[in-house]
Scaffold this motif. Structure first.
Motif, PDB file in Angstrom:
ATOM      1  N   ARG A   1      95.320  87.375  97.651  1.00 45.11           N
ATOM      2  CA  ARG A   1      95.788  86.749  98.884  1.00 45.11           C
ATOM      3  C   ARG A   1      96.363  87.756  99.880  1.00 45.11           C
ATOM      4  NH1 ARG A   1      98.788  81.178  96.706  1.00 45.11           N
ATOM      5  NH2 ARG A   1      96.895  80.235  95.808  1.00 45.11           N
ATOM      6  N   GLY A   2      96.351  89.046  99.501  1.00 50.58           N
ATOM      7  CA  GLY A   2      96.807  90.068 100.433  1.00 50.58           C
ATOM      8  C   GLY A   2      98.311  90.155 100.595  1.00 50.58           C
ATOM      9  N   ARG A   3      99.078  89.746  99.607  1.00 49.74           N
ATOM     10  CA  ARG A   3     100.537  89.764  99.708  1.00 49.74           C
ATOM     11  C   ARG A   3     101.152  91.096  99.257  1.00 49.74           C
ATOM     12  NH1 ARG A   3     102.029  83.720  97.280  1.00 49.74           N
ATOM     13  NH2 ARG A   3     101.050  82.523  98.997  1.00 49.74           N
ATOM     14  N   ALA A   4     100.330  92.046  98.832  1.00 52.03           N
ATOM     15  CA  ALA A   4     100.779  93.395  98.439  1.00 52.03           C
ATOM     16  C   ALA A   4     101.934  93.341  97.443  1.00 52.03           C
ATOM     17  CB  ALA A   4     101.188  94.198  99.666  1.00 52.03           C
ATOM     18  N   PRO A   5     101.717  92.778  96.255  1.00 50.77           N
ATOM     19  CA  PRO A   5     102.795  92.721  95.257  1.00 50.77           C
ATOM     20  C   PRO A   5     103.136  94.123  94.735  1.00 50.77           C
ATOM     21  CG  PRO A   5     100.728  92.070  94.269  1.00 50.77           C
ATOM     22  CD  PRO A   5     100.452  92.217  95.743  1.00 50.77           C
ATOM     23  N   GLU A   6     104.251  94.181  94.054  1.00 50.59           N
ATOM     24  CA  GLU A   6     104.733  95.469  93.536  1.00 50.59           C
ATOM     25  C   GLU A   6     104.822  95.428  92.011  1.00 50.59           C
ATOM     26  OE1 GLU A   6     108.493  96.048  95.376  1.00 50.59           O
ATOM     27  OE2 GLU A   6     107.647  96.863  97.236  1.00 50.59           O
ATOM     28  N   ILE A   7     104.377  96.509  91.390  1.00 52.21           N
ATOM     29  CA  ILE A   7     104.606  96.728  89.959  1.00 52.21           C
ATOM     30  C   ILE A   7     105.838  97.627  89.838  1.00 52.21           C
ATOM     31  CG2 ILE A   7     103.735  97.795  87.851  1.00 52.21           C
ATOM     32  CD1 ILE A   7     100.938  97.073  88.697  1.00 52.21           C
ATOM     33  N   LEU A   8     106.829  97.158  89.109  1.00 51.97           N
ATOM     34  CA  LEU A   8     108.072  97.912  88.945  1.00 51.97           C
ATOM     35  C   LEU A   8     108.015  98.719  87.657  1.00 51.97           C
ATOM     36  CD1 LEU A   8     111.049  98.595  89.634  1.00 51.97           C
ATOM     37  CD2 LEU A   8     111.687  96.541  88.331  1.00 51.97           C
ATOM     38  N   ILE A   9     108.343  99.999  87.754  1.00 52.40           N
ATOM     39  CA  ILE A   9     108.482 100.851  86.571  1.00 52.40           C
ATOM     40  C   ILE A   9     109.918 101.351  86.532  1.00 52.40           C
ATOM     41  CG2 ILE A   9     107.721 102.934  85.395  1.00 52.40           C
ATOM     42  CD1 ILE A   9     105.014 102.611  86.577  1.00 52.40           C
TER      43      ILE A   9
END
Length: 375
Positions: free
Chosen positions: A114-122
């Motif tokens: 959907r183009g919401r640019a989620p983030e993967i947290l490390i």
């Protein structure tokens, strides 16, 4: 008087005989270079890999699996299992069970589409910046490969910004300051060097002066001799520790977020262990030079195998096995847990238990070797 090869040869022959009789010095000449060779050649790793990593799987789609597989194949991350919830991940980082915790948010792939640019947290344990640096630099390449191999069409990178991002959260040392990691560890190395050497040399000096004969002639038991020799130097360790903590706070601004009781228990055990090791060395050394040589022999593992200079988890398995027998390894974990991670007594109980076990072994060996009669 002219030079005589006969006289020179006699002196040279005498020195070789003396060297052969001094087995400890001869062993140090051969053993120390070999130990340095193997430690520096195999155990030391300036670019640590296969660091323990946990993952919180909020989504388990193809893109998520591609990212995890890319991290695994990079060699920096060694996935050991999953955690559920932020608290479990935080606890794993604090205890040292993991260097990284990867958090995949729920509905990650749907948000990408959907183009919401989620983030993967490390979340990373940055108390040792050298363990984070190489892995952090590899993340951008891992993300690029995952996008290229999994996504198609506009999602594959046709837009100006990538469809998702990876955020690295450095915990316990967010600024990545080397001094925050090195300064607490220095206390373990300083105490190891001074406590072992002071005790070993002091006891051997008494033997050389003949005052040890007076002790042996008395009904004093081996344990009583060892305790009486060790306790005065405990106060020396107290002075060194107090000066060190004050300087670390004032000069390097190193935090002290944990329990003073946990620190007090840990450093007292560590001091006594090193003093007992010095006593054990004194039972094997015949003179002060040998005592200093053997003391130096114990310093190298404390520096190289304890996790002081290089991440412990990045060392080979055999080096980690040996490192577990080094007292500095456990005290380093105690002091970093207390000063940087806000640990309490329960958090350092396992490491203090390991120090107690090492103390029992060293003390038993020292009392066994202590002789109540002179040769």
């Amino acid at each position: 008087m002219s030079f005589s090869f006969r006289r020179f040869g006699a002196v040279l022959y005498k020195e070789f005989i003396q060297m052969r009789r001094d087995r400890i010095t001869f062993g140090m000449m051969i053993g120390l270079p070999l130990i340095q060779l193997f430690l520096f050649g195999f155990a030391i790793n300036a670019d640590p890999r296969h660091l323990p990593t946990l993952v919180e799987m909020g989504d388990n789609g193809p893109l998520t699996r591609a990212v995890i597989a890319g991290m695994q194949q990079s060699g920096y991350f060694d996935f050991r299992g999953q955690v559920s919830g932020v608290a479990a991940g935080e606890d794993a980082l604090r205890r040292g069970a993991a260097n990284f915790v990867v958090v995949i948010p729920p509905d990650f792939e749907r948000d990408v589409v959907r183009g919401r640019a989620p983030e993967i947290l490390i979340a990373a344990d940055a108390s040792d910046p050298s363990a984070v640096g190489g892995a952090a630099s590899a993340l951008s390449g891992i993300v690029a490969v995952a996008i290229r191999e999994t996504l198609t069409g506009p999602l594959a990178g046709g837009s100006a910004s990538p469809p998702f991002s990876v955020v690295l959260h450095r915990q316990y040392n967010p600024e990545g300051k080397t001094s925050t990691n090195i300064v607490p560890g220095l206390l373990a190395i300083i105490l190891s060097m001074t406590m072992v050497m002071i005790t070993a040399v002091a006891i051997v000096k008494e033997s050389e002066r003949g005052t040890m004969e007076m002790l042996i002639a008395t009904p004093v038991r081996p344990f009583e001799v060892m305790l009486g020799k060790i306790l005065p130097y405990v106060f020396v360790g107290y002075v060194q520790t107090i000066v060190f903590i004050l300087a670390a706070r004032a000069v390097f601004n190193v935090p002290f977020d944990g329990s003073w009781w946990a620190f007090f228990i840990g450093f007292n055990l560590f001091i006594v262990v090193n003093l007992a090791l010095g006593f054990l060395i004194s039972t094997a050394a015949r003179n002060q030079m040998q005592a200093m040589q053997l003391s130096f022999f114990t310093i190298l593992p404390s520096i190289l195998l304890s996790g002081f200079m290089f991440p412990f988890a990045g060392m080979p398995g055999w080096a980690q096995f040996i490192g577990q027998a080094v007292p500095a390894t456990h005290f380093l974990r105690v002091i970093r847990m207390v000063m940087l991670k806000g640990g309490d007594v329960a958090d350092v109980a396992a490491e203090c238990g390991a120090l107690v076990l090492i103390l029992v072994v060293i003390s038993a060996a020292a009392m066994h070797r202590y002789r109540q009669t002179l040769d």
